[in-house]
Write a protein that holds these residues in place. Structure first.
Motif, PDB file in Angstrom:
ATOM      1  N   ALA A  37      -0.816 -28.358 -36.883  1.00 15.49           N
ATOM      2  CA  ALA A  37      -0.519 -29.716 -36.423  1.00 15.49           C
ATOM      3  C   ALA A  37      -1.760 -30.607 -36.478  1.00 15.49           C
ATOM      4  CB  ALA A  37       0.037 -29.673 -35.006  1.00 15.49           C
ATOM      5  N   ALA A  38      -2.911 -30.058 -36.148  1.00 14.38           N
ATOM      6  CA  ALA A  38      -4.147 -30.850 -36.213  1.00 14.38           C
ATOM      7  C   ALA A  38      -4.448 -31.268 -37.646  1.00 14.38           C
ATOM      8  CB  ALA A  38      -5.310 -30.051 -35.632  1.00 14.38           C
ATOM      9  N   VAL A  40      -2.215 -31.581 -40.151  1.00 20.93           N
ATOM     10  CA  VAL A  40      -1.195 -32.529 -40.607  1.00 20.93           C
ATOM     11  C   VAL A  40      -1.423 -33.897 -39.974  1.00 20.93           C
ATOM     12  CG1 VAL A  40       1.274 -33.060 -40.533  1.00 20.93           C
ATOM     13  CG2 VAL A  40       0.518 -30.769 -41.142  1.00 20.93           C
ATOM     14  N   SER A  41      -1.799 -33.917 -38.698  1.00 24.10           N
ATOM     15  CA  SER A  41      -2.002 -35.200 -38.030  1.00 24.10           C
ATOM     16  C   SER A  41      -3.176 -35.965 -38.635  1.00 24.10           C
ATOM     17  CB  SER A  41      -2.219 -35.012 -36.534  1.00 24.10           C
ATOM     18  OG  SER A  41      -3.475 -34.403 -36.282  1.00 24.10           O
ATOM     19  N   MET A  44      -1.894 -38.205 -41.452  1.00 24.54           N
ATOM     20  CA  MET A  44      -0.921 -39.252 -41.130  1.00 24.54           C
ATOM     21  C   MET A  44      -1.608 -40.484 -40.556  1.00 24.54           C
ATOM     22  SD  MET A  44       2.083 -36.935 -39.457  1.00 24.54           S
ATOM     23  CE  MET A  44       3.354 -38.153 -39.540  1.00 24.54           C
ATOM     24  N   ASP A  46      -2.241 -43.446 -37.953  1.00 26.29           N
ATOM     25  CA  ASP A  46      -2.223 -43.448 -36.486  1.00 26.29           C
ATOM     26  C   ASP A  46      -0.957 -44.093 -35.928  1.00 26.29           C
ATOM     27  OD1 ASP A  46      -4.655 -42.186 -36.489  1.00 26.29           O
ATOM     28  OD2 ASP A  46      -5.817 -43.995 -36.045  1.00 26.29           O
ATOM     29  N   LEU A  49       1.877 -41.594 -36.073  1.00 28.10           N
ATOM     30  CA  LEU A  49       1.731 -40.578 -35.024  1.00 28.10           C
ATOM     31  C   LEU A  49       2.140 -41.124 -33.665  1.00 28.10           C
ATOM     32  CD1 LEU A  49      -1.631 -38.804 -35.901  1.00 28.10           C
ATOM     33  CD2 LEU A  49       0.638 -37.803 -35.857  1.00 28.10           C
ATOM     34  N   PHE A  53       5.211 -39.751 -31.434  1.00 30.62           N
ATOM     35  CA  PHE A  53       4.963 -39.275 -30.078  1.00 30.62           C
ATOM     36  C   PHE A  53       5.799 -40.047 -29.069  1.00 30.62           C
ATOM     37  CE2 PHE A  53       2.331 -39.169 -26.149  1.00 30.62           C
ATOM     38  CZ  PHE A  53       2.473 -37.817 -25.893  1.00 30.62           C
TER      39      PHE A  53
END
Length: 88
Positions: A37-38, A40-41, A44, A46, A49, A53
């Protein structure tokens, strides 16, 4: 904090309240998922994301409200409005 966690683990292991094999698998999968996840994030935007979220928070809040509503409707009714009957 770590010493408290280790002493709690030892205590629960002695009482056979934990399954170490399942704990290791759970920890490894959780760690792998966090690393993935870190990575992939980082790829992406901001804003994307933050939007995802926010959507997750709305879904979790809706699930909590539905669960609370179902639980309250299955209780026998009472004549008082005590803290256990209030939606917090």
């Amino acid at each position: 904090m770590i010493s408290g966690a280790i002493s709690g683990l030892v205590s629960h292991l002695r009482r056979r309240h934990v399954r170490p094999g399942i704990g290791v698998v759970f920890g490894a999968l959780g760690t792998g998922g966090a690393v993935l996840a870190a990575n992939v994030s980082g790829l992406m935007d901001d804003a994307v994301l933050l939007t995802l979220f926010s959507a997750l928070l709305v879904v979790v809040a809706a699930a909590m409200i539905v669960k609370n509503t179902r639980r309250r409707s299955s209780r026998p009714s009472s004549n008082h409005d005590g803290p256990e009957n209030r939606l917090v």
